[in-house]
Design an enzyme around this catalytic site. Sequence first.
Site, PDB file in Angstrom:
ATOM      1  N   CYS A  70       1.245 -14.169  13.550  1.00 48.75           N
ATOM      2  CA  CYS A  70       1.805 -13.754  12.263  1.00 48.75           C
ATOM      3  C   CYS A  70       2.599 -14.895  11.626  1.00 48.75           C
ATOM      4  CB  CYS A  70       2.708 -12.534  12.455  1.00 48.75           C
ATOM      5  SG  CYS A  70       3.427 -11.937  10.910  1.00 48.75           S
ATOM      6  N   LYS A  87       0.639  10.609  -0.151  1.00 49.21           N
ATOM      7  CA  LYS A  87      -0.083   9.332  -0.050  1.00 49.21           C
ATOM      8  C   LYS A  87      -1.440   9.442  -0.720  1.00 49.21           C
ATOM      9  CE  LYS A  87      -3.024   8.432   2.902  1.00 49.21           C
ATOM     10  NZ  LYS A  87      -3.878   8.261   4.102  1.00 49.21           N
TER      11      LYS A  87
END
Length: 265
Positions: free
Chosen positions: A253, A173
């Site tokens: 959301c 990452k």
Amino acid sequence: AGSQVQGTAGIPRRSRRRKSVAIAYEPGQGDGAEPRRARWEPRDWREQLERIREMRRSRDAPVDEMGVQKCYDSSAPPQVMRYQVLLALMLSSQTKDQVTSAAMLRLRRRGLTVDTVLQMDDETLGQIIYPVGFWRNKVKYIKQTTAILKQKYGGDIPSTVEELVQLPGVGPKMAHLAMHIAWDSVAGIAVDTHVHRISNRLKWVKKETKHPEETRVALEDWLPRDLWKEINWLLVGFGQQTCLPVNPRCSQCLNQDICPAARRL
């Protein structure tokens, strides 16, 4: 088509390959066309992505205000800037953006370069970066990596993911984000815990993945390459504000009606 596979033991290798390719043609393709594998895509992903963009429009998550892209001295020489990006990434592992940002500010006040870090004793470096997660290990990794950069790369950081992940304390990452931020190069998708969690919740992986690296491979298999750089920033901020690890705010959301996980959480 069934008669074509008879007697395969006696058919030359080239002939077998040609017939298997012919079966792979999609309807409507002419003779001589290249075979195409039907690409898997998650259901509703484009609409989900657009709604996440809308939720991220204000750019006011911790990653936006104190993320690694905000931690380096943009007026520093390019080589120093890239080194600061890598150090910020190393500090950010298992650490909140606010803590990483504060540690980087303290380091920059000391003049954050390869040489200043090499001249710093371990105790001093530890006092400066505390309380980042696993700070004792990070002192060791930072000193080791900085020495390698000085000896092998002339004080700069490597420009490939393959070389970056060979450095102590640098994972995939971090390497992909270093490529994005320091080198402005997209070699792959940077997958942290937020990207990993949300990709599984949205079913953006064909089957559940256990680790971020599995998620990266799964995402890169179908997500258009022009979205690879954006997706980390989008999902990290979304994960910090809405799609939380525990008690996600599903009622807030925009994807509530098309999120596979919303009904269970």
